[in-house]
Enzyme design. Structure first.
Site, PDB file in Angstrom:
ATOM      1  N   GLU A   1      -1.210  -5.421   8.181  1.00 46.65           N
ATOM      2  CA  GLU A   1      -0.711  -6.805   8.174  1.00 46.65           C
ATOM      3  C   GLU A   1       0.711  -6.933   8.745  1.00 46.65           C
ATOM      4  O   GLU A   1       1.196  -8.059   8.937  1.00 46.65           O
ATOM      5  CB  GLU A   1      -0.737  -7.373   6.747  1.00 46.65           C
ATOM      6  CG  GLU A   1      -2.114  -7.787   6.249  1.00 46.65           C
ATOM      7  CD  GLU A   1      -3.016  -6.640   5.819  1.00 46.65           C
ATOM      8  OE1 GLU A   1      -2.474  -5.568   5.455  1.00 46.65           O
ATOM      9  OE2 GLU A   1      -4.247  -6.792   5.871  1.00 46.65           O
TER      10      GLU A   1
ATOM     11  N   ALA B   1      -0.106  -1.800   5.956  1.00 43.72           N
ATOM     12  CA  ALA B   1       0.479  -1.646   7.296  1.00 43.72           C
ATOM     13  C   ALA B   1      -0.252  -2.489   8.339  1.00 43.72           C
ATOM     14  O   ALA B   1       0.357  -2.973   9.291  1.00 43.72           O
ATOM     15  CB  ALA B   1       0.441  -0.175   7.693  1.00 43.72           C
TER      16      ALA B   1
ATOM     17  N   PHE C   1       0.858  -1.177   0.000  1.00 44.06           N
ATOM     18  CA  PHE C   1       0.000   0.000   0.000  1.00 44.06           C
ATOM     19  C   PHE C   1       0.910   1.249   0.000  1.00 44.06           C
ATOM     20  O   PHE C   1       1.894   1.287   0.731  1.00 44.06           O
ATOM     21  CB  PHE C   1      -0.872  -0.003   1.264  1.00 44.06           C
ATOM     22  CG  PHE C   1      -2.186   0.699   1.104  1.00 44.06           C
ATOM     23  CD1 PHE C   1      -3.352  -0.019   0.927  1.00 44.06           C
ATOM     24  CD2 PHE C   1      -2.258   2.086   1.135  1.00 44.06           C
ATOM     25  CE1 PHE C   1      -4.579   0.619   0.786  1.00 44.06           C
ATOM     26  CE2 PHE C   1      -3.471   2.736   0.994  1.00 44.06           C
ATOM     27  CZ  PHE C   1      -4.635   2.008   0.817  1.00 44.06           C
TER      28      PHE C   1
ATOM     29  N   ALA D   1       3.754   3.221   4.633  1.00 44.63           N
ATOM     30  CA  ALA D   1       3.215   4.570   4.847  1.00 44.63           C
ATOM     31  C   ALA D   1       1.705   4.491   5.036  1.00 44.63           C
ATOM     32  O   ALA D   1       1.011   3.891   4.220  1.00 44.63           O
ATOM     33  CB  ALA D   1       3.537   5.462   3.653  1.00 44.63           C
ATOM     34  N   VAL D   2       1.253   5.073   6.123  1.00 46.02           N
ATOM     35  CA  VAL D   2      -0.188   5.210   6.335  1.00 46.02           C
ATOM     36  C   VAL D   2      -0.493   6.694   6.145  1.00 46.02           C
ATOM     37  O   VAL D   2       0.094   7.544   6.824  1.00 46.02           O
ATOM     38  CB  VAL D   2      -0.620   4.732   7.741  1.00 46.02           C
ATOM     39  CG1 VAL D   2      -2.143   4.612   7.794  1.00 46.02           C
ATOM     40  CG2 VAL D   2       0.021   3.400   8.089  1.00 46.02           C
ATOM     41  N   ILE D   3      -1.360   6.959   5.176  1.00 42.58           N
ATOM     42  CA  ILE D   3      -1.641   8.359   4.836  1.00 42.58           C
ATOM     43  C   ILE D   3      -3.119   8.656   5.084  1.00 42.58           C
ATOM     44  O   ILE D   3      -3.999   7.911   4.630  1.00 42.58           O
ATOM     45  CB  ILE D   3      -1.235   8.655   3.379  1.00 42.58           C
ATOM     46  CG1 ILE D   3       0.278   8.378   3.210  1.00 42.58           C
ATOM     47  CG2 ILE D   3      -1.571  10.106   3.012  1.00 42.58           C
ATOM     48  CD1 ILE D   3       0.815   8.584   1.816  1.00 42.58           C
TER      49      ILE D   3
ATOM     50  N   ARG E   1       9.797  12.587   3.693  1.00 44.90           N
ATOM     51  CA  ARG E   1      10.478  11.675   4.627  1.00 44.90           C
ATOM     52  C   ARG E   1      10.959  10.386   3.961  1.00 44.90           C
ATOM     53  O   ARG E   1      11.456   9.489   4.623  1.00 44.90           O
ATOM     54  CB  ARG E   1       9.518  11.343   5.790  1.00 44.90           C
ATOM     55  CG  ARG E   1       9.303  12.548   6.682  1.00 44.90           C
ATOM     56  CD  ARG E   1       8.031  12.473   7.504  1.00 44.90           C
ATOM     57  NE  ARG E   1       7.915  13.660   8.354  1.00 44.90           N
ATOM     58  CZ  ARG E   1       7.501  14.852   7.924  1.00 44.90           C
ATOM     59  NH1 ARG E   1       7.134  15.033   6.663  1.00 44.90           N
ATOM     60  NH2 ARG E   1       7.447  15.888   8.739  1.00 44.90           N
TER      61      ARG E   1
ATOM     62  N   HIS F   1     -10.334   5.617   8.924  1.00 47.64           N
ATOM     63  CA  HIS F   1      -9.565   4.399   8.656  1.00 47.64           C
ATOM     64  C   HIS F   1      -8.090   4.538   9.080  1.00 47.64           C
ATOM     65  O   HIS F   1      -7.514   3.629   9.686  1.00 47.64           O
ATOM     66  CB  HIS F   1      -9.655   4.097   7.153  1.00 47.64           C
ATOM     67  CG  HIS F   1      -9.172   2.740   6.766  1.00 47.64           C
ATOM     68  ND1 HIS F   1      -9.846   1.583   7.054  1.00 47.64           N
ATOM     69  CD2 HIS F   1      -8.054   2.349   6.089  1.00 47.64           C
ATOM     70  CE1 HIS F   1      -9.180   0.552   6.581  1.00 47.64           C
ATOM     71  NE2 HIS F   1      -8.085   0.988   5.997  1.00 47.64           N
TER      72      HIS F   1
HETATM   73  N1  INI Z   1      -2.549   0.528   4.450  1.00 53.90           N
HETATM   74  C1  INI Z   1      -1.399   1.243   4.446  1.00 53.90           C
HETATM   75  O1  INI Z   1      -0.317   0.652   4.531  1.00 53.90           O
HETATM   76  N2  INI Z   1      -1.425   2.598   4.317  1.00 53.90           N
HETATM   77  C2  INI Z   1      -2.598   3.288   4.224  1.00 53.90           C
HETATM   78  O2  INI Z   1      -2.554   4.538   4.098  1.00 53.90           O
HETATM   79  C3  INI Z   1      -3.807   2.568   4.257  1.00 53.90           C
HETATM   80  N3  INI Z   1      -5.069   3.268   4.144  1.00 53.90           N
HETATM   81  O3  INI Z   1      -5.084   4.481   4.315  1.00 53.90           O
HETATM   82  O4  INI Z   1      -6.085   2.667   3.917  1.00 53.90           O
HETATM   83  C4  INI Z   1      -3.753   1.160   4.367  1.00 53.90           C
HETATM   84  N4  INI Z   1      -4.878   0.419   4.373  1.00 53.90           N
HETATM   85  C5  INI Z   1      -4.863  -0.995   4.120  1.00 53.90           C
HETATM   86  C6  INI Z   1      -4.668  -1.809   5.361  1.00 53.90           C
HETATM   87  O5  INI Z   1      -3.341  -1.692   5.826  1.00 53.90           O
HETATM   88  C7  INI Z   1      -4.944  -3.300   5.075  1.00 53.90           C
HETATM   89  O6  INI Z   1      -4.027  -3.791   4.141  1.00 53.90           O
HETATM   90  C8  INI Z   1      -6.356  -3.525   4.532  1.00 53.90           C
HETATM   91  O7  INI Z   1      -7.314  -2.961   5.421  1.00 53.90           O
HETATM   92  C9  INI Z   1      -6.637  -5.048   4.409  1.00 53.90           C
HETATM   93  O8  INI Z   1      -6.540  -5.717   5.659  1.00 53.90           O
END
Ligand code: INI
Length: 158
Positions: free
Chosen positions: A58, A56, A22, A80-82, A127, A88
């Protein structure tokens, strides 16, 4: 006074990288930074493995499986979680960070927190190898130091 600190020398040490697909634009740059930092500190490419996960969320489960193997001196997670338009972001970043910390403490293995939690893509790009450095590289060096200081402490215990 006795001072115990970890050297930044990676010879003979084994590491596992975990990278999330992701936001791969960002995670691939963090991954490059982490690999580069490890290799430039003497870690052999043969002693580094890479596991991809979907996102992230997982990362903690994979980190736990890897920690259970007991074959690595350290684990480095990048991703990266954005923030988006819904809550969410909060759920993913909170559980991911708590999970990583729990696995590290339970299994007594250093796990680098190279997962960015950003309000927008621009913050993440800054970053991931531009103006604010590369957090993947910084995290890898921190894990290297931790792996070495843990070796020092454990040698003392024995
Ligand atoms: N996963 C990320 O790594 N970054 C994100 O920004 C993100 N957003 O925003 O949704 C994200 N979602 C997916 C999540 O990590 C799982 O893979 C998904 O929910 C399936 O379990």
């Amino acid at each position: 006074m006795k001072i115990i600190q970890g050297k930044l020398i990676g010879t003979g040490l084994r590491f596992c990288l975990i990278s999330s697909r992701f936001n791969e634009l960002i995670s691939s740059r963090l991954l490059d930074g982490a690999k580069d930092a490890l290799f430039r500190h003497g870690v052999s490419p043969q002693n580094v493995d890479l596991v991809w996960v979907p996102g992230a969320w997982e990362i903690p489960l994979l980190a736990k499986e890897i920690a259970l193997k007991g074959t690595y001196d350290g684990i480095i997670a990048v991703g990266a979680v954005i923030r988006g338009d819904t809550p969410h972001f909060e759920y993913v970043s909170a559980e991911m960070s708590k999970g990583i910390s729990q696995v590290s403490l339970q299994h007594r293995v250093p796990i680098g927190f190279g997962v960015l939690t950003c309000d927008n893509l621009e913050q993440a790009l800054l970053r991931a190898g531009s103006k604010s450095g590369n957090k993947g590289a910084e995290t890898a060096v921190a894990v290297l130091e931790m792996a070495n200081v843990l070796k020092e402490i454990r040698t003392e215990e024995a």
